[in-house]
Design a protein around this motif. Sequence first.
Motif, short mmCIF file in Angstrom:
data_model
loop_
_atom_site.label_atom_id
_atom_site.label_comp_id
_atom_site.label_asym_id
_atom_site.label_seq_id
_atom_site.Cartn_x
_atom_site.Cartn_y
_atom_site.Cartn_z
N SER B 97 0.83 -1.20 0.00
CA SER B 97 0.00 0.00 0.00
C SER B 97 0.87 1.26 0.00
N THR B 98 2.13 1.10 0.38
CA THR B 98 3.06 2.23 0.32
C THR B 98 4.37 1.74 -0.32
N SER B 135 6.63 6.59 2.50
CA SER B 135 5.24 6.48 2.96
C SER B 135 4.23 6.82 1.88
N LYS B 136 4.72 7.05 0.66
CA LYS B 136 3.80 7.42 -0.43
C LYS B 136 3.04 6.20 -0.95
N GLN B 137 1.84 6.48 -1.42
CA GLN B 137 1.03 5.42 -2.03
C GLN B 137 1.25 5.44 -3.54
#
Lengths: 303, 275
Positions: B97-98, B135-137
């Motif tokens: 998801s990240t 932490s980016k999607q």
Amino acid sequence: MQIKGFNIKYIYNENSIDRSTALNGVSFTFNQGDFICIVGKTGSGKSTLVQTLNALLLPSEGYVNIDEFFITGNKKLKKELLKKKDKKQKKDNKNYSNLRKKVGLVFQFPEYQLFSNSVINDVMFGPLNFGFSKEEAKTMAIKALSDVGLNENYYEKSPFLLSGGEKRRVAIAGILASNPEVIVLDEPTAGLDNKGKVEIMKVLTTLNNLGKTLIVITHDMSVVQNYAKTVIVMSEGKIVHKTIPDKLFDEVDLEEYSLEVPLFIKFKKLLKNNGFEGNLEKISSYQDLIDEIIRIKGSKLNG
Amino acid sequence: MNKPIIEFKNINFSYDQEDELILKNVCFSINEGQYVCLIGHNGSGKSTIAKLLCGLLNYQDGEILINGIKLNDENLEALRKDIGIVFQNPDNQFIGSTVEDDIAFGLENRCIEREKMISLVHDFSKRVGMENFLSKQPEELSGGQKQRVAIAGILALDLKIIIFDEATSMLDPQGVEEIRKLVFDMRKKDPKLTFISITHDMEEAYLADKVICLKDGEVFLNDTPENVFKHEEELKSIGLGLPFIVKIKNDLLKHGIKIDENIKNIEDLAGFLCK
């Protein structure tokens, strides 16, 4: 039809700590029938810029003007721009769906978005979505497929069984079907072999010759050199150069913007640094370079 | 090192038995530690070879040997542990998801202990230039950034065979160069690492130990880059060009300017022409 940008700014995640400025004051005029290549490194704002042209992204500040459309996300500015306009124009500027018929956007690797069981159905999807009847949509799809060089033998084929270049042509036809005046393409030749690349660029040249405005994002300098009429260099959210392809290699230090330097240019520099006797100043193509080397070295051999 | 790590023996393959063969009697071998480029027109069967190699497709006819062992249903899982592939389309392979989760995915599957995993994720995200995006999607990333993440996820796994199927097609030239250097460094550190690159970039192919060229599902040329690129006309007939250095040498030769055979890069060529 002209496309004008007035001091456009675009900020992603404007109200969060992640905010990042993708466009930082961009102004431009694109004329009808132009073939514009936009180059610049990843993150320079190319994709953001082209997405404002059909209002997929609305500028945080400044605006794009195309005919009756004013594209901006700044409500105060929009109100001002539309102040003296009539009802229809105000309505047109509400959801921009009519704008998207004029400006078609082809994303990177558009073939990943193919979904239908047949080529013809895939291309008809756009016109059907714009409210055309099934019959009209089919006529439009057939015209679009013919424009990209795919005849009736392809209509019932599954798009997934075509070659890379063919798939991409189907995807482009999907945008063409709605007969846009401006076609924007993000990296249309990425991932294609040389043959597929030439196929696609031939299609685009034909469309341009038919009067359509082409705006193409590319990393491929041979595309710029061989097909563009105008080239724009972007860096850090700004347009830093606008010129013609022939002058690009002389006027702009491509390495400064992490752009691909064509190998003949690199080689020309190496020759210069090694003290090559010939005249390297006016060389703007691979062939020029070869001719000059032959002029110097060949004469020596023969003499 | 002349130990074959990959052998294809008389592989015929079609997706559907009634369909035309995608691969026709394909034979080749790749030695441990080699850097091999697979080239060929779109639809020539390059990606099919990659998928067969990592067991994503089953073969019926012929033999594939990995490290001398015939690949079959029983040993597929075990052999696959040593092979990693990065596909062209990063959306098909973004699982986490990240960014952080995605790079960790393969490591988790291999039950790497947590602390080591965290350090590997950080190390490889840094090596591909994605350390500030952990932490980016996926939807916040560009195509090129997703490709960097996919590459980090595979490189972190300490594999014996790595396959790039046009894995850098969405990167800009500088990004391509960065990844190329990263792979070069890894191969230097681990000379046993076998690297297969499916590419349209003839400049890259020229740097390989070996080039395998496919044409309509058949191995058409299989030799050193030097020898493969002697076939200018044949390559042209399937839409492939020549590396710059080969092209310029050929073009000068046509005008009677003979270049020393040992000149293999443009720096030396420039020096030679200025003598």
